[in-house]
Design a protein around this motif. Structure first.
Motif, PDB file in Angstrom:
ATOM      1  N   ASP A   1      44.808 -32.780  93.208  1.00  0.00           N
ATOM      2  CA  ASP A   1      43.202 -31.499  93.550  1.00  0.00           C
ATOM      3  C   ASP A   1      43.643 -31.658  94.935  1.00  0.00           C
ATOM      4  OD1 ASP A   1      42.665 -31.234  91.241  1.00  0.00           O
ATOM      5  OD2 ASP A   1      40.579 -32.627  90.696  1.00  0.00           O
TER       6      ASP A   1
ATOM      7  N   ALA B   1      46.528 -29.964  95.740  1.00  0.00           N
ATOM      8  CA  ALA B   1      46.729 -27.884  95.575  1.00  0.00           C
ATOM      9  C   ALA B   1      45.730 -27.567  96.277  1.00  0.00           C
ATOM     10  CB  ALA B   1      46.277 -28.348  93.702  1.00  0.00           C
ATOM     11  N   TYR B   2      44.676 -28.330  97.054  1.00  0.00           N
ATOM     12  CA  TYR B   2      44.042 -27.757  97.850  1.00  0.00           C
ATOM     13  C   TYR B   2      44.764 -28.111  99.263  1.00  0.00           C
ATOM     14  CZ  TYR B   2      39.977 -28.055  95.137  1.00  0.00           C
ATOM     15  OH  TYR B   2      38.785 -27.939  93.181  1.00  0.00           O
TER      16      TYR B   2
ATOM     17  N   GLN C   1      47.804 -27.652  99.296  1.00  0.00           N
ATOM     18  CA  GLN C   1      48.624 -26.637  99.583  1.00  0.00           C
ATOM     19  C   GLN C   1      48.299 -25.188  99.981  1.00  0.00           C
ATOM     20  OE1 GLN C   1      50.871 -27.177  95.608  1.00  0.00           O
ATOM     21  NE2 GLN C   1      52.354 -29.149  96.756  1.00  0.00           N
ATOM     22  N   THR C   2      46.815 -25.126  98.936  1.00  0.00           N
ATOM     23  CA  THR C   2      45.875 -23.677  99.157  1.00  0.00           C
ATOM     24  C   THR C   2      45.517 -23.734 100.379  1.00  0.00           C
ATOM     25  OG1 THR C   2      45.991 -24.111  96.798  1.00  0.00           O
ATOM     26  CG2 THR C   2      43.894 -22.468  97.871  1.00  0.00           C
ATOM     27  N   ILE C   3      45.572 -25.091 101.048  1.00  0.00           N
ATOM     28  CA  ILE C   3      44.844 -24.631 103.116  1.00  0.00           C
ATOM     29  C   ILE C   3      46.238 -24.253 103.220  1.00  0.00           C
ATOM     30  CG2 ILE C   3      44.555 -25.534 104.656  1.00  0.00           C
ATOM     31  CD1 ILE C   3      42.613 -27.774 102.750  1.00  0.00           C
TER      32      ILE C   3
ATOM     33  N   SER D   1      48.834 -22.442 102.474  1.00  0.00           N
ATOM     34  CA  SER D   1      49.339 -21.561 102.050  1.00  0.00           C
ATOM     35  C   SER D   1      48.102 -20.371 103.066  1.00  0.00           C
ATOM     36  CB  SER D   1      49.323 -20.806 100.666  1.00  0.00           C
ATOM     37  OG  SER D   1      49.590 -20.257 100.177  1.00  0.00           O
ATOM     38  N   LEU D   2      46.931 -20.077 102.477  1.00  0.00           N
ATOM     39  CA  LEU D   2      45.932 -19.802 103.677  1.00  0.00           C
ATOM     40  C   LEU D   2      46.510 -19.438 105.128  1.00  0.00           C
ATOM     41  CD1 LEU D   2      43.100 -20.442 101.380  1.00  0.00           C
ATOM     42  CD2 LEU D   2      44.174 -17.779 101.172  1.00  0.00           C
ATOM     43  N   LYS D   3      46.866 -20.667 105.407  1.00  0.00           N
ATOM     44  CA  LYS D   3      46.743 -20.817 107.165  1.00  0.00           C
ATOM     45  C   LYS D   3      48.267 -19.510 107.396  1.00  0.00           C
ATOM     46  CE  LYS D   3      44.836 -24.749 108.497  1.00  0.00           C
ATOM     47  NZ  LYS D   3      44.944 -26.360 108.989  1.00  0.00           N
TER      48      LYS D   3
ATOM     49  N   LYS E   1      48.944 -17.171 105.722  1.00  0.00           N
ATOM     50  CA  LYS E   1      48.606 -15.772 105.110  1.00  0.00           C
ATOM     51  C   LYS E   1      48.199 -15.108 106.323  1.00  0.00           C
ATOM     52  CE  LYS E   1      47.025 -12.981 101.871  1.00  0.00           C
ATOM     53  NZ  LYS E   1      46.264 -12.389 100.544  1.00  0.00           N
TER      54      LYS E   1
ATOM     55  N   ALA F   1      41.109 -14.441 103.844  1.00  0.00           N
ATOM     56  CA  ALA F   1      41.752 -15.816 103.771  1.00  0.00           C
ATOM     57  C   ALA F   1      40.721 -16.544 104.247  1.00  0.00           C
ATOM     58  CB  ALA F   1      42.991 -15.317 104.175  1.00  0.00           C
TER      59      ALA F   1
ATOM     60  N   ARG G   1      38.207 -18.425 102.732  1.00  0.00           N
ATOM     61  CA  ARG G   1      38.412 -19.742 101.505  1.00  0.00           C
ATOM     62  C   ARG G   1      38.315 -20.570 101.681  1.00  0.00           C
ATOM     63  NH1 ARG G   1      42.570 -16.548  97.093  1.00  0.00           N
ATOM     64  NH2 ARG G   1      41.500 -15.328  96.692  1.00  0.00           N
TER      65      ARG G   1
END
Length: 200
Positions: A8, A11-12, A14-16, A18-20, A22, A197, A200
């Motif tokens: 988790d 994954a978080y 990678q999400t962070i 990815s959002l940075k 973006k 973005a 999140r």
């Protein structure tokens, strides 16, 4: 449970990331759109200033030429009347001389008389009440009629050119207004995406 938590976290993370990424991309795109909006506004301001300058020149030139046309018309009329019979020769000569002087004073500064025409007009003005009035008045009348025709054609051409320039300007401004609206809409969407973005 620990391995699940690590998954988790990964994954978080990678999400962070990815959002940075973006957010950074959207920030750059927003900046480019802001620059494009400024360029659009600058182009319309410059085009407007140029169109105003061109229109002012047209208005001044046309007013000057129309003034000359009025003087020419009056002088031609006086010369026509003076070449007829019944009027006092001295009175008609004085009116004709005054009318020709008015024409010379009203000739637009951008227009010069050819040496031959200028000398014929000067001779007419200097002759006073000598007997050569009738033949000279016909010559001068011809010169003035030619000038009238030329000036009238110049005004017509200038008016047509002004109308064309104004149409092109309006078309340009319409295109720029559409482009500006599109740029502002796109920028607003990108700013909303960026804000979402960042939350999140």
């Amino acid at each position: 449970a620990i391995s699940e938590a690590q998954e988790d976290l990964r994954a978080y993370g990678q999400t962070i990331l990815s959002l940075k990424g973006k957010v950074a991309t959207l920030g750059a795109e927003i900046e480019e759109l802001a620059d494009a909006i400024e360029e659009n506004k600058k182009a319309t301001e410059e085009a407007t200033a140029l169109r105003q300058k061109e229109n002012a020149a047209y208005m001044a030139e046309t007013a000057e030429t129309k003034q000359a046309l009025t003087a020419l018309e009056q002088a031609i009329t006086v010369l026509n009347v003076g070449s007829g019979k019944g009027a006092s020769f001295v009175q008609e000569r004085a009116k004709a001389t005054s009318a020709v002087r008015s024409v010379i004073a009203a000739i637009p500064t951008r227009v010069g008389l050819s040496g031959d025409k200028a000398s014929q007009l000067a001779d007419f003005l200097q002759e006073g009440s000598k007997a050569k009035y009738a033949p000279q008045s016909m010559t001068v009348q011809g010169i003035l009629t030619d000038m009238y025709d030329t000036f009238a054609a110049d005004v017509e051409t200038a008016t047509r050119d002004e109308a064309s320039a104004n149409t092109k300007f309006e078309d340009f401004m319409n295109i720029k207004a559409i482009e500006l609206k599109d740029l502002e809409t796109t920028k607003a969407k990108k700013e909303a995406e960026k804000a979402e973005a960042e939350v999140r």
